[in-house]
Design a protein around this motif. Structure first.
Motif, PDB file in Angstrom:
ATOM      1  N   ASP A  24       0.827  -1.211   0.000  1.00 48.04           N
ATOM      2  CA  ASP A  24       0.000   0.000   0.000  1.00 48.04           C
ATOM      3  C   ASP A  24       0.857   1.256   0.000  1.00 48.04           C
ATOM      4  N   GLY A  25       1.955   1.244   0.765  1.00 47.64           N
ATOM      5  CA  GLY A  25       2.835   2.410   0.801  1.00 47.64           C
ATOM      6  C   GLY A  25       3.483   2.688  -0.537  1.00 47.64           C
ATOM      7  N   ALA A  26       3.769   1.618  -1.290  1.00 51.14           N
ATOM      8  CA  ALA A  26       4.407   1.769  -2.606  1.00 51.14           C
ATOM      9  C   ALA A  26       3.481   2.400  -3.633  1.00 51.14           C
ATOM     10  N   GLN A  27       2.199   2.552  -3.285  1.00 53.46           N
ATOM     11  CA  GLN A  27       1.258   3.185  -4.200  1.00 53.46           C
ATOM     12  C   GLN A  27       1.293   4.717  -4.107  1.00 53.46           C
ATOM     13  N   ARG A  28       2.164   5.230  -3.236  1.00 52.62           N
ATOM     14  CA  ARG A  28       2.318   6.690  -3.168  1.00 52.62           C
ATOM     15  C   ARG A  28       2.957   7.205  -4.450  1.00 52.62           C
ATOM     16  N   GLU A  29       2.475   8.330  -4.907  1.00 49.86           N
ATOM     17  CA  GLU A  29       3.065   8.974  -6.079  1.00 49.86           C
ATOM     18  C   GLU A  29       4.526   9.313  -5.798  1.00 49.86           C
ATOM     19  N   GLY A  30       5.408   8.894  -6.692  1.00 48.31           N
ATOM     20  CA  GLY A  30       6.825   9.199  -6.547  1.00 48.31           C
ATOM     21  C   GLY A  30       7.655   8.082  -5.952  1.00 48.31           C
ATOM     22  N   ILE A  31       7.026   7.029  -5.426  1.00 51.61           N
ATOM     23  CA  ILE A  31       7.775   5.905  -4.862  1.00 51.61           C
ATOM     24  C   ILE A  31       7.816   4.767  -5.870  1.00 51.61           C
ATOM     25  N   SER A  32       8.998   4.211  -6.073  1.00 51.71           N
ATOM     26  CA  SER A  32       9.152   3.029  -6.910  1.00 51.71           C
ATOM     27  C   SER A  32      10.263   2.172  -6.319  1.00 51.71           C
ATOM     28  N   TYR A  33       9.891   1.177  -5.532  1.00 47.90           N
ATOM     29  CA  TYR A  33      10.884   0.336  -4.875  1.00 47.90           C
ATOM     30  C   TYR A  33      11.444  -0.699  -5.838  1.00 47.90           C
ATOM     31  N   SER A  34      12.752  -0.856  -5.831  1.00 44.63           N
ATOM     32  CA  SER A  34      13.368  -2.002  -6.501  1.00 44.63           C
ATOM     33  C   SER A  34      13.241  -3.200  -5.565  1.00 44.63           C
ATOM     34  N   ILE A  35      13.583  -4.373  -6.059  1.00 45.69           N
ATOM     35  CA  ILE A  35      13.529  -5.557  -5.191  1.00 45.69           C
ATOM     36  C   ILE A  35      14.535  -5.411  -4.054  1.00 45.69           C
ATOM     37  N   ALA A  36      15.707  -4.868  -4.353  1.00 42.84           N
ATOM     38  CA  ALA A  36      16.696  -4.633  -3.297  1.00 42.84           C
ATOM     39  C   ALA A  36      16.150  -3.653  -2.255  1.00 42.84           C
ATOM     40  N   ASP A  37      15.426  -2.639  -2.717  1.00 43.38           N
ATOM     41  CA  ASP A  37      14.799  -1.686  -1.787  1.00 43.38           C
ATOM     42  C   ASP A  37      13.795  -2.392  -0.892  1.00 43.38           C
ATOM     43  N   LYS A  38      12.981  -3.256  -1.488  1.00 46.24           N
ATOM     44  CA  LYS A  38      11.943  -3.953  -0.723  1.00 46.24           C
ATOM     45  C   LYS A  38      12.562  -4.849   0.345  1.00 46.24           C
ATOM     46  N   LEU A  39      13.644  -5.510   0.002  1.00 43.41           N
ATOM     47  CA  LEU A  39      14.331  -6.348   0.978  1.00 43.41           C
ATOM     48  C   LEU A  39      14.899  -5.497   2.110  1.00 43.41           C
ATOM     49  N   ALA A  40      15.453  -4.333   1.759  1.00 45.50           N
ATOM     50  CA  ALA A  40      16.024  -3.447   2.772  1.00 45.50           C
ATOM     51  C   ALA A  40      14.940  -2.892   3.695  1.00 45.50           C
ATOM     52  N   VAL A  41      13.809  -2.497   3.125  1.00 42.39           N
ATOM     53  CA  VAL A  41      12.690  -1.994   3.936  1.00 42.39           C
ATOM     54  C   VAL A  41      12.228  -3.067   4.907  1.00 42.39           C
ATOM     55  N   ALA A  42      12.077  -4.291   4.411  1.00 45.38           N
ATOM     56  CA  ALA A  42      11.615  -5.390   5.267  1.00 45.38           C
ATOM     57  C   ALA A  42      12.585  -5.627   6.425  1.00 45.38           C
ATOM     58  N   ARG A  43      13.866  -5.536   6.156  1.00 48.71           N
ATOM     59  CA  ARG A  43      14.852  -5.766   7.226  1.00 48.71           C
ATOM     60  C   ARG A  43      14.752  -4.683   8.299  1.00 48.71           C
ATOM     61  N   HIS A  44      14.572  -3.429   7.887  1.00 50.31           N
ATOM     62  CA  HIS A  44      14.428  -2.345   8.867  1.00 50.31           C
ATOM     63  C   HIS A  44      13.165  -2.538   9.715  1.00 50.31           C
TER      64      HIS A  44
END
Length: 555
Positions: A24-44
């Motif tokens: 849901d957060g990735a649906q914000r205008e201007g956000i585009s997570y790469s897979i590496a980004d998604k893994l990093a977000v999950a770890r945090h």
């Protein structure tokens, strides 16, 4: 669920902190997570102690499908959280076992699945183009199939509050279809974000009394009430909250994870994070903003840089007596800190507290304190803004105290010219003449603009004497045009210019300011302060040093 458990005692499965930043957060205008980004977000998020992390919609989005595959392959080791796959119920006219979207949820290997289902009869009939009975069958069949395959299932009842207001019986039938089929939690979604806290509380209380189901809450922020609505739902009995980091999401966003958790822990006494994790709130918020490539919201509750910043002299006077008089909590609890802003509104208390924050004892030097107050008020009336330039403020304070700092040079003169060449290229050239350790140095450099050229020339002149300069970089440069004193309107190119320069080295960053009618001179003032501050940080030998006051005078 106990509201009186001692702090530091996790509620475990009795209460769910559920994060949906990666979907849901990735649906914000201007956000585009790469897979590496998604893994990093999950770890945090996992390190913070979030209970459930919704990773995305496998089968619908290739990136999300790969994310779950890489997580299952061992690239994502979670200590606290459980990974969740999001998806929809089966389509009308088929079975869950034959629906490829449902099969993709199983293939993700996520132990928990969150299903979204329509709970507003208008959406069922107009968007899905089916009837209530078939919609409930879609819910029941999909939930029971996934539970039979060993998955834990949550149901997001989309548009629940609007649907409940329009046709409560239909909305409740959808919840019942999910719960009786084995869903652990039915989540009431304010999908359009139009609810207010009292309305949320009334509906959650009523639904809990009518159904006895375990309820969750998912709020959008279209009324600016997502956090308040979420907390209100918890107070009414919801035991599962869905949020996103920094409130990222569609349109105006979702309920912000950090103030929601901050409120639950510090205001309601609910230990919804592991012991000690609350102190990581600010660091996590800023780390996730960095990954999203969005500047942190300085005014964000609990974790914003201004959340515990005080500007008014009245506030500072009270805080000097007791910090709790103007803080709703100790900012250290959430990993933040109190800041005192020194501006034209400041009095002696503000200056003394800011000095203490910078390691300077101004309380015992009323003469220096008065000098700083007077200088700040005079300069701010001319357009300076020291709350945005702590380094320049510290130099001013040290000058008032008579402390000697490392002055890297004394200015003789500088000159900047800009040349528009026949081929269309525009080049600036700067020449500086300075005295460094008794030697007269002259350097000329080109740059893509006058400030860039001036910075390069100054560095070239100082380089043989200042080895620490290699680590100093000009990382940001901001210009603002101000109207002249006494004028009701700006004078355009004839107006006063304020320049803020942010510099960095291996140990951090600092900001300095310059104000002048000439943009180059304003930039020069900011650059000189930046280097004076850098020299101080480098702790050059005391011999031959000039005071910060002398640096200012040399400009």
């Amino acid at each position: 669920m106990s509201r009186t458990q001692p702090a530091g005692t996790p509620l475990g499965d009795a209460f769910h902190v559920y994060d949906t930043t990666l979907r849901d957060g990735a649906q914000r205008e201007g956000i585009s997570y790469s897979i590496a980004d998604k893994l990093a977000v999950a770890r945090h998020l996992d390190a913070l102690g979030v209970g459930f992390i919704e990773g995305g919609w496998p089968g619908a989005l290739p990136k999300d499908t790969e994310f779950f595959a890489r997580a299952a392959a061992g690239e994502l080791e979670l200590r606290h959280a459980v990974l969740v796959a999001f998806g929809s119920t089966r389509k009308a006219g088929t079975t869950a076992a034959k629906d490829p979207q449902v099969r993709a949820l199983l293939d993700s290997q996520a132990p928990v699945v969150t299903l979204v289902a329509k709970s507003d009869r208008r959406h069922i009939e107009r968007a899905l183009r089916t009837d209530v009975a078939e919609n409930c069958a879609m819910v029941s069949d999909t939930v029971s199939f996934l539970v039979g395959e060993g998955r834990r299932v949550f149901l997001d009842a989309e548009h629940f509050f609007d649907g409940y207001a329009y046709d409560p019986d239909t909305a409740l039938r959808v919840l019942e279809a999910a719960a009786t089929a084995g869903a652990d939690v039915v989540v009431l979604c304010d999908t359009n974000g139009g609810m207010l806290p009292l309305g949320i509380a009334e509906v959650v209380t009523e639904v809990a009394a009518r159904t006895g189901f375990r309820l969750g809450i998912h709020c959008q922020d279209d009324t600016g009430c997502a956090v308040a609505n979420t907390v209100s739902a918890v107070q009414a009995g919801a035991t599962h909250v869905q949020c996103t980091a920094n409130g990222y999401g569609e349109r105006t966003g979702n309920a912000d994870l950090f103030p929601v958790v901050g409120n639950l822990v510090t205001k309601l006494g609910m230990p919804v994070l592991p012991e000690g994790a609350l102190a990581e709130l600010t660091r996590t918020a800023h780390a996730l903003a960095e990954i999203a490539n969005i500047a942190p919201d300085t005014h964000q509750p609990y974790v914003g840089a201004s959340a515990f910043a005080h500007k008014a002299g009245l506030h500072a006077s009270a805080i000097k007596v007791d910090p709790e008089l103007y803080n709703h909590m100790d900012p250290v609890e959430v990993g933040n800190g109190q800041r005192i802003l020194v501006t034209e509104m400041a009095g002696r208390a503000s200056v003394e507290l800011k000095g203490a924050e910078l390691g300077l004892d101004l309380a015992s030097r009323p003469d220096a304190t008065e000098a700083v107050v007077a200088t700040v008020k005079e300069r701010e009336a001319a357009g300076w803004s020291f709350e945005a330039a702590d380094a320049s403020l510290e130099l001013l304070m040290r000058a008032a105290l008579g402390e000697r700092e490392s002055a890297p040079f004394t200015l003789e003169s500088y000159r900047v010219i800009t040349e528009h060449r026949a081929d269309g290229e525009v080049v600036a050239e700067a020449t500086v003449k300075v005295l460094v350790d008794g030697e007269r140095m002259i350097a000329t450099e080109e740059g893509n603009g006058p400030v860039n050229a001036l910075d390069a020339a100054l560095r070239a002149a100082l380089a043989p004497f200042c080895p620490w300069l290699e680590d100093v970089e000009l990382s940001d440069y901001k210009v603002r045009i101000l109207s002249r004193a006494g004028s009701q309107e700006g004078h355009g190119t004839d107006a006063v210019t304020r320049v803020l320069v942010e510099s960095t080295d291996r140990d951090g960053s600092w900001t300095t300011i310059g104000v002048h009618g000439n943009v180059v001179e304003a930039s020069w003032l900011a650059l000189v302060d930046a280097l004076a501050y850098a020299a101080m940080r480098a702790r050059r030998p005391a011999a031959g040093e000039e005071t910060a006051e002398e640096v200012v005078a040399a400009r």
